[in-house]
Design a protein around this motif. Structure first.
Motif: not given
Length: 225
Positions: A192, A213, A215, A220, A224
């Motif tokens: 990630h 990703e 964010i 968060e 996540r």
């Protein structure tokens, strides 16, 4: 998808609100030499080791980046940053400290990586009360002067793995607010790589950087992950 064992986050702009003072100090210490600095070049080198950033900005502006000039600029950078931090103390970004505590409660190791040298990073963390330890907020802090090269190279992330006993990079998540943060996470092989919008970049700016990703905030991360 492997279970996440380690989250490695950048400091300034990602977990800590230092009011843009790193950006300002880096710009000022180079411009004071008579070297022009564009916003684009400054943003490109944000998040990198600060000696490397100063060297690059001097060269990009057409100034000789000899050792004496770079050292003088770096000393000036540290002096300016201390002054700015005294005038406006840094704070944890909203919800970030609780998010990191939540991750630790789940058994996930939490590390901070930074383009700061150790002598700059430690007083900043002490001012926030963020410490390393089993019962503290953090499990490791890795500074750019402790590895062979800073971002976009992956060495700080790998050093964080060493210090926390994490062996599989597929179990690592990385979060940062700059392009070099994302590039370092991708180079490390993290499963990630989060681009975080609490700095100066937009979601589109992270295109092609290696993020998995984007964010709004590190706050968060618990949901996540």
């Amino acid at each position: 998808m492997p279970t996440i064992e380690l989250v490695a986050c950048d400091m300034a702009g990602t977990t800590i609100d230092e009011h843009g003072d790193v950006y300002r100090a880096l710009h000022t210490c180079v411009v004071e030499t008579g070297t022009p600095v564009t916003d684009e070049n400054l943003q490109t080198w944000m998040g990198a080791d600060k000696v490397e950033a100063i060297t690059a900005l001097l060269q990009l502006g057409g100034h000789p980046a000899d050792e004496t000039t770079v050292r003088a600029c770096f000393d000036r950078f540290r002096s300016l940053l201390r002054q700015y931090y005294q005038e406006t103390p840094p704070q944890g970004l909203p919800g970030v400290e609780q998010a990191l505590r939540t991750l630790k409660e789940r058994g996930i190791k939490v590390a901070l990586t930074t383009g700061f040298s150790r002598d700059v990073a430690e007083p900043l963390l002490e001012s926030l009360g963020w410490a390393v330890g089993e019962d503290e907020l953090l499990d490791a802090v890795v500074c750019s002067d402790e590895v062979a090269a800073g971002r976009p190279y992956p060495y700080m992330i790998h050093r964080a793995m060493e210090r926390t006993g994490v062996k599989d990079v597929a179990t690592v998540a990385v979060a940062g607010d700059t392009i070099v943060d994302a590039q370092a996470g991708a180079a490390a092989g993290a499963s990630h790589v989060f681009g975080v919008l609490t700095g100066k970049l937009t979601s589109a700016d992270f295109d092609g950087s290696g993020v998995t990703e984007v964010i709004g905030s590190v706050a968060e991360l618990p949901e996540r992950l």
